[in-house]
Write an enzyme that holds these catalytic residues in place. Structure first.
Site, mmCIF file in Angstrom:
data_model
loop_
_atom_site.group_PDB
_atom_site.id
_atom_site.type_symbol
_atom_site.label_atom_id
_atom_site.label_comp_id
_atom_site.label_asym_id
_atom_site.label_seq_id
_atom_site.Cartn_x
_atom_site.Cartn_y
_atom_site.Cartn_z
ATOM 1 N N THR A 1 0.833 -1.215 0.000
ATOM 2 C CA THR A 1 0.000 0.000 0.000
ATOM 3 C C THR A 1 0.862 1.259 0.000
ATOM 4 O O THR A 1 0.620 2.193 -0.771
ATOM 5 C CB THR A 1 -0.879 0.015 1.281
ATOM 6 O OG1 THR A 1 -1.447 -1.283 1.451
ATOM 7 C CG2 THR A 1 -1.981 1.023 1.191
ATOM 8 N N GLY B 1 1.212 8.403 10.302
ATOM 9 C CA GLY B 1 0.932 8.361 8.865
ATOM 10 C C GLY B 1 1.454 9.629 8.219
ATOM 11 O O GLY B 1 2.633 9.941 8.325
ATOM 12 N N GLY C 1 -7.486 -0.968 4.331
ATOM 13 C CA GLY C 1 -6.018 -0.892 4.293
ATOM 14 C C GLY C 1 -5.422 -0.123 5.464
ATOM 15 O O GLY C 1 -4.262 0.262 5.419
ATOM 16 N N GLU D 1 -2.883 -3.240 10.412
ATOM 17 C CA GLU D 1 -1.631 -3.948 10.139
ATOM 18 C C GLU D 1 -1.953 -5.279 9.462
ATOM 19 O O GLU D 1 -3.080 -5.781 9.562
ATOM 20 C CB GLU D 1 -0.884 -4.213 11.455
ATOM 21 C CG GLU D 1 -0.449 -2.951 12.172
ATOM 22 C CD GLU D 1 0.480 -2.093 11.331
ATOM 23 O OE1 GLU D 1 1.586 -2.535 11.029
ATOM 24 O OE2 GLU D 1 0.080 -0.978 10.956
ATOM 25 N N ASP E 1 0.745 -1.734 18.165
ATOM 26 C CA ASP E 1 1.092 -0.674 17.205
ATOM 27 C C ASP E 1 1.193 0.673 17.937
ATOM 28 O O ASP E 1 2.153 1.427 17.746
ATOM 29 C CB ASP E 1 0.010 -0.633 16.106
ATOM 30 C CG ASP E 1 0.217 0.501 15.127
ATOM 31 O OD1 ASP E 1 1.026 0.342 14.204
ATOM 32 O OD2 ASP E 1 -0.418 1.554 15.292
ATOM 33 N N LYS F 1 4.556 3.044 18.555
ATOM 34 C CA LYS F 1 4.598 4.465 18.168
ATOM 35 C C LYS F 1 4.896 5.353 19.383
ATOM 36 O O LYS F 1 5.642 6.329 19.282
ATOM 37 C CB LYS F 1 3.279 4.866 17.521
ATOM 38 C CG LYS F 1 3.090 4.243 16.138
ATOM 39 C CD LYS F 1 1.677 4.470 15.657
ATOM 40 C CE LYS F 1 1.459 3.951 14.254
ATOM 41 N NZ LYS F 1 0.033 3.818 13.927
ATOM 42 N N GLY G 1 -3.105 4.941 5.857
ATOM 43 C CA GLY G 1 -3.478 4.963 4.439
ATOM 44 C C GLY G 1 -2.232 5.141 3.589
ATOM 45 O O GLY G 1 -1.267 5.776 4.014
#
Ligand code: HSE
Length: 314
Positions: free
Chosen positions: A13, A124, A176, A179, A190, A194, A280
């Site tokens: 992706t 992101g 999408g 994970e 996750d 982070k 994304g």
């Protein structure tokens, strides 16, 4: 100006979205080679025409930087070590790698004079690490608090409208956002990875994901209209992730869908809020592209270096 030649590892992706950006964007960047696990497999976005594509990354003497957009830890760790040992910048979105081996990789980058960049690993396309890094220069960040996992915000907001947990997980996977293994999202791993990276940049001390006290959203009930969110919170000595029912007046309470939010409380500049889409392909590829812009300008940053260490490195 000579284009920056990159070796790109991964065409999922984010990798394929980066390919589009490299093609259409303003930077002088060129993909010199692409490495994907199975070059013969058909993909949602076809592999780029005219780019040498191999199953293994390389050759390293044909590139100015390696960009890794895969996942997992062992393969990327070996690749990162090899890249840094060759004195080349390593650009990644791989939070699992950084929250497991980031400290050692940063040391290695400093020792070899290479660069290590990972803007896309948190937030992101929303510049969270960049803002934390900027504010960290004064050494006056007191606290971080935020929603850093888009998938759980998406799931919990869908559940508040009556959707079932299972349905919402599938929708997040189909979109999408989740994970490859969605347990990383729903179990809070996750978010913990982070948070460990954010705290590293905020306070200059690397800590592993395992240093984060963690509870995920599995089994969490959400009453109609309730605002439950997976909140990540850190002070210099305490890192934690857990579901919290937010008050309607909380600035994070209005984050819906894939919106991520980070509140940075400083001792001098009050509270700064960064907010935007946290998952994304396109948005995340934008953060990778911004790292490439730094390299194209000749900068060689290493994530997590305190301002004093950075000065020494320069
Ligand atoms: N699964 C991650 C999330 C993707 O939902 O936030 C972006 O890091």
């Amino acid at each position: 100006m000579e284009p920056l030649r990159i070796g790109l590892v991964g065409w999922g992706t984010v990798g394929s979205a980066l390919g589009e950006l490299v093609e259409a964007g303003p930077l002088p960047v060129r993909i010199a080679w692409l490495a994907v696990r199975d070059p013969g497999r058909e993909r949602p976005v076809p592999l780029p025409a005219g780019v040498a594509t191999h199953a293994d990354p390389g050759p390293f003497d044909e590139v100015d930087a390696v960009v890794e957009l895969t996942g997992g830890i062992e393969g990327p760790l070996a690749l990162a070590e090899r890249t840094l040992d060759a004195g080349l910048p390593y650009v990644t979105a791989n939070k699992a790698l950084l929250a497991t081996h980031g400290g050692a990789l940063a040391e290695r980058a400093v020792a070899t004079g290479a660069a290590l960049l990972a803007s896309a690993s948190v937030g992101g396309g929303t510049p969270m690490l960049e803002v934390v890094d900027h504010l960290a220069a004064t050494g006056r960040i007191a606290r971080l608090r935020g929603l850093v996992n888009a998938t759980t915000t998406f799931i919990l907001s869908a559940m508040a409208t009556g959707r079932s947990y299972d349905d919402a997980v599938v929708a997040a996977q189909e979109a999408g956002y989740a994970e490859a293994d969605a347990s990383f999202d729903v179990e809070g791993r996750d978010a913990a990875q982070k948070l460990a990276i954010l705290a590293w940049v905020a306070w200059g001390t690397w800590r592993a994901e395992t240093a984060v006290a963690r509870r995920g959203i599995v089994g969490e009930a959400v009453a109609p209209g309730a605002v439950v969110r997976l909140v990540a919170e850190a002070t210099p000595d305490d890192l934690r992730v857990a579901p919290v029912t937010l008050d309607a007046t909380d600035p994070m309470a209005t984050a819906e869908g894939i919106e991520c939010v980070l509140e940075i409380t400083t001792r001098d500049a009050g509270t700064i809020i960064v907010r935007g889409p946290g998952a994304g392909g396109r948005v995340t590829a934008g953060a990778v592209y911004a790292d490439l812009a730094q390299l194209a300008r000749g900068e060689r940053p290493v994530i997590g270096q305190s301002p004093a260490r950075r000065a020494v490195h320069a």
